[in-house]
Design a protein around this motif. Sequence first.
Motif, PDB file in Angstrom:
ATOM      1  N   ALA A 289     -39.834 -13.362  13.039  1.00 32.05           N
ATOM      2  CA  ALA A 289     -40.604 -12.991  12.864  1.00 32.05           C
ATOM      3  C   ALA A 289     -40.759 -15.261  12.376  1.00 32.05           C
ATOM      4  CB  ALA A 289     -41.361 -12.934  11.155  1.00 32.05           C
ATOM      5  N   GLY A 290     -39.189 -15.294  12.114  1.00 28.51           N
ATOM      6  CA  GLY A 290     -39.163 -16.881  11.942  1.00 28.51           C
ATOM      7  C   GLY A 290     -38.797 -17.197  13.072  1.00 28.51           C
ATOM      8  N   VAL A 291     -38.347 -17.036  14.056  1.00 24.67           N
ATOM      9  CA  VAL A 291     -38.186 -17.722  15.306  1.00 24.67           C
ATOM     10  C   VAL A 291     -39.520 -18.074  16.019  1.00 24.67           C
ATOM     11  CG1 VAL A 291     -37.786 -16.891  18.098  1.00 24.67           C
ATOM     12  CG2 VAL A 291     -35.976 -16.117  16.462  1.00 24.67           C
ATOM     13  N   PHE A 292     -40.478 -17.131  15.212  1.00 26.36           N
ATOM     14  CA  PHE A 292     -41.932 -16.878  15.785  1.00 26.36           C
ATOM     15  C   PHE A 292     -42.681 -18.203  15.773  1.00 26.36           C
ATOM     16  CE2 PHE A 292     -46.190 -15.801  18.026  1.00 26.36           C
ATOM     17  CZ  PHE A 292     -45.815 -16.079  19.168  1.00 26.36           C
ATOM     18  N   ALA A 293     -42.644 -18.045  14.422  1.00 28.88           N
ATOM     19  CA  ALA A 293     -43.384 -18.821  13.220  1.00 28.88           C
ATOM     20  C   ALA A 293     -42.939 -20.903  13.545  1.00 28.88           C
ATOM     21  CB  ALA A 293     -43.026 -18.945  11.980  1.00 28.88           C
ATOM     22  N   ARG A 294     -41.613 -20.718  13.943  1.00 28.17           N
ATOM     23  CA  ARG A 294     -41.440 -21.957  14.862  1.00 28.17           C
ATOM     24  C   ARG A 294     -41.688 -22.448  15.350  1.00 28.17           C
ATOM     25  NH1 ARG A 294     -36.755 -20.294  12.086  1.00 28.17           N
ATOM     26  NH2 ARG A 294     -36.240 -21.522  10.821  1.00 28.17           N
ATOM     27  N   ILE A 295     -42.745 -21.836  16.552  1.00 24.00           N
ATOM     28  CA  ILE A 295     -43.281 -22.058  17.851  1.00 24.00           C
ATOM     29  C   ILE A 295     -44.258 -21.966  17.539  1.00 24.00           C
ATOM     30  CG2 ILE A 295     -40.931 -21.969  19.490  1.00 24.00           C
ATOM     31  CD1 ILE A 295     -42.192 -19.239  20.238  1.00 24.00           C
TER      32      ILE A 295
ATOM     33  N   PRO B 174     -48.203  -3.467   2.664  1.00 26.81           N
ATOM     34  CA  PRO B 174     -46.332  -4.398   3.179  1.00 26.81           C
ATOM     35  C   PRO B 174     -45.512  -3.582   2.683  1.00 26.81           C
ATOM     36  CG  PRO B 174     -47.827  -4.604   0.799  1.00 26.81           C
ATOM     37  CD  PRO B 174     -48.963  -4.011   1.589  1.00 26.81           C
ATOM     38  N   SER B 175     -44.958  -3.316   4.229  1.00 28.61           N
ATOM     39  CA  SER B 175     -43.655  -2.371   4.511  1.00 28.61           C
ATOM     40  C   SER B 175     -42.689  -2.876   3.917  1.00 28.61           C
ATOM     41  CB  SER B 175     -43.925  -2.048   5.973  1.00 28.61           C
ATOM     42  OG  SER B 175     -43.256  -2.775   6.373  1.00 28.61           O
ATOM     43  N   PRO B 176     -41.668  -2.214   3.854  1.00 28.52           N
ATOM     44  CA  PRO B 176     -40.157  -2.848   3.431  1.00 28.52           C
ATOM     45  C   PRO B 176     -40.097  -4.163   5.041  1.00 28.52           C
ATOM     46  CG  PRO B 176     -39.824  -0.879   3.014  1.00 28.52           C
ATOM     47  CD  PRO B 176     -41.465  -0.902   3.732  1.00 28.52           C
ATOM     48  N   GLU B 177     -40.003  -3.789   6.019  1.00 28.70           N
ATOM     49  CA  GLU B 177     -39.996  -4.343   7.416  1.00 28.70           C
ATOM     50  C   GLU B 177     -40.836  -5.583   7.193  1.00 28.70           C
ATOM     51  OE1 GLU B 177     -38.178  -5.088  11.758  1.00 28.70           O
ATOM     52  OE2 GLU B 177     -39.102  -3.250  10.908  1.00 28.70           O
ATOM     53  N   GLN B 178     -42.035  -5.620   6.853  1.00 29.78           N
ATOM     54  CA  GLN B 178     -43.104  -6.377   7.228  1.00 29.78           C
ATOM     55  C   GLN B 178     -42.729  -7.901   5.556  1.00 29.78           C
ATOM     56  OE1 GLN B 178     -47.294  -5.755   6.597  1.00 29.78           O
ATOM     57  NE2 GLN B 178     -47.121  -5.713   8.667  1.00 29.78           N
ATOM     58  N   ARG B 179     -41.989  -6.725   4.429  1.00 29.17           N
ATOM     59  CA  ARG B 179     -41.857  -8.010   3.667  1.00 29.17           C
ATOM     60  C   ARG B 179     -41.565  -8.166   3.507  1.00 29.17           C
ATOM     61  NH1 ARG B 179     -43.025  -2.807   0.304  1.00 29.17           N
ATOM     62  NH2 ARG B 179     -40.245  -2.961   0.105  1.00 29.17           N
ATOM     63  N   ALA B 180     -39.734  -8.226   4.686  1.00 27.10           N
ATOM     64  CA  ALA B 180     -38.433  -9.549   5.254  1.00 27.10           C
ATOM     65  C   ALA B 180     -39.381 -10.530   6.234  1.00 27.10           C
ATOM     66  CB  ALA B 180     -37.912  -8.150   5.332  1.00 27.10           C
ATOM     67  N   ALA B 181     -40.009  -9.889   6.908  1.00 22.22           N
ATOM     68  CA  ALA B 181     -40.649 -10.608   8.016  1.00 22.22           C
ATOM     69  C   ALA B 181     -41.981 -11.449   7.521  1.00 22.22           C
ATOM     70  CB  ALA B 181     -41.729  -9.803   8.946  1.00 22.22           C
ATOM     71  N   SER B 182     -42.254 -11.574   6.283  1.00 18.87           N
ATOM     72  CA  SER B 182     -43.067 -12.232   6.173  1.00 18.87           C
ATOM     73  C   SER B 182     -42.234 -13.507   5.471  1.00 18.87           C
ATOM     74  CB  SER B 182     -44.477 -12.089   4.479  1.00 18.87           C
ATOM     75  OG  SER B 182     -44.934 -10.375   5.238  1.00 18.87           O
ATOM     76  N   LEU B 183     -41.334 -13.683   4.141  1.00 18.12           N
ATOM     77  CA  LEU B 183     -40.908 -14.603   4.306  1.00 18.12           C
ATOM     78  C   LEU B 183     -39.513 -14.640   4.949  1.00 18.12           C
ATOM     79  CD1 LEU B 183     -38.813 -12.098   1.175  1.00 18.12           C
ATOM     80  CD2 LEU B 183     -40.825 -14.269   1.048  1.00 18.12           C
ATOM     81  N   GLU B 184     -39.502 -14.348   5.899  1.00 20.00           N
ATOM     82  CA  GLU B 184     -38.613 -15.048   6.688  1.00 20.00           C
ATOM     83  C   GLU B 184     -39.453 -15.795   7.610  1.00 20.00           C
ATOM     84  OE1 GLU B 184     -37.217 -13.629  11.375  1.00 20.00           O
ATOM     85  OE2 GLU B 184     -35.648 -12.183   9.925  1.00 20.00           O
TER      86      GLU B 184
END
Length: 287
Positions: free
Chosen positions: A61-67, A78-88
């Motif tokens: 998620a963090g990598v893709f947000a940059r491009i 907001p599942s646990p992984e989605q919560r972490a992915a959102s912050l990332e």
Amino acid sequence: MSDLLRPSIRIPAVCAELLTHVRQAPPLTHCITNAVVTGFTANVLLAVGASPAMVDIVGEAGVFARIASGLLINLGTPSPEQRAASLEAAAGANAAATPWVLDPVAVGALPVRTALAADLVGMRPTAVRGNASEILALAGSGAGGRGVDALDDSDAALGAARSLATRFGAVVAVSGAVDLITDGTRVIRIANGDPLLTRVTGGGCALGALMAAFLGAARDHDADALEAVSAATLVYTLAAEHAARVADGPGSFAVGLLDALAGIDPADVTAEARVDENLGHVEEEAK
């Protein structure tokens, strides 16, 4: 409505321009959104001419947000992984100056997403979109609605929207029968739309994604965040009017909305927009 408001010429013109740009150079729109609306949201983006990407895995998620051209973070499921992915993703977007939209679904009433929304708004999104109850709750001025249902109209959240915009540097969009968009100083009201939007799952969530797409398109053109968010709202609500004219009910409306988004013309926007714009005298209007 205050007599300090006047019909806006600028917003419909910017909207028509950005709609053309979206179709000529489809913005890559990164969506971290809820499980209920993923397909509909992707189809809305495709219909208008944007390019959707549903990337919500930690480590990606963090990598893709940059491009990406623009990012949506929607807190509907907001599942646990989605919560972490959102912050990332928010951190990645900020690092790359990628515009991003926070949709704080059902905040105030539910504790996990309310805490997450507070963290994310502190990361200074480009825009925040929600119904009046969600905006009031995010600003600390209310307890939220019944899940995704708003218990307040958009003008009831004007003070909260202005507060959020000023504190976090975001454009705040309050959805309702009349949509209200503010950067803390300017106020745009858009009266297009149709009640059938409230009868379709994902009606508001997809608008958040469209805002991310238009913000992405605006980066390379002469439009600021307030104008881009207003333009996305105008395209979406005007398409809803077109779809409602031929719909027999919510099912045919949902399909018709996609067709209307694909078929809406920039000339339709300038001819049919019902937009009023505050001249900056927010304090006087609030009296």
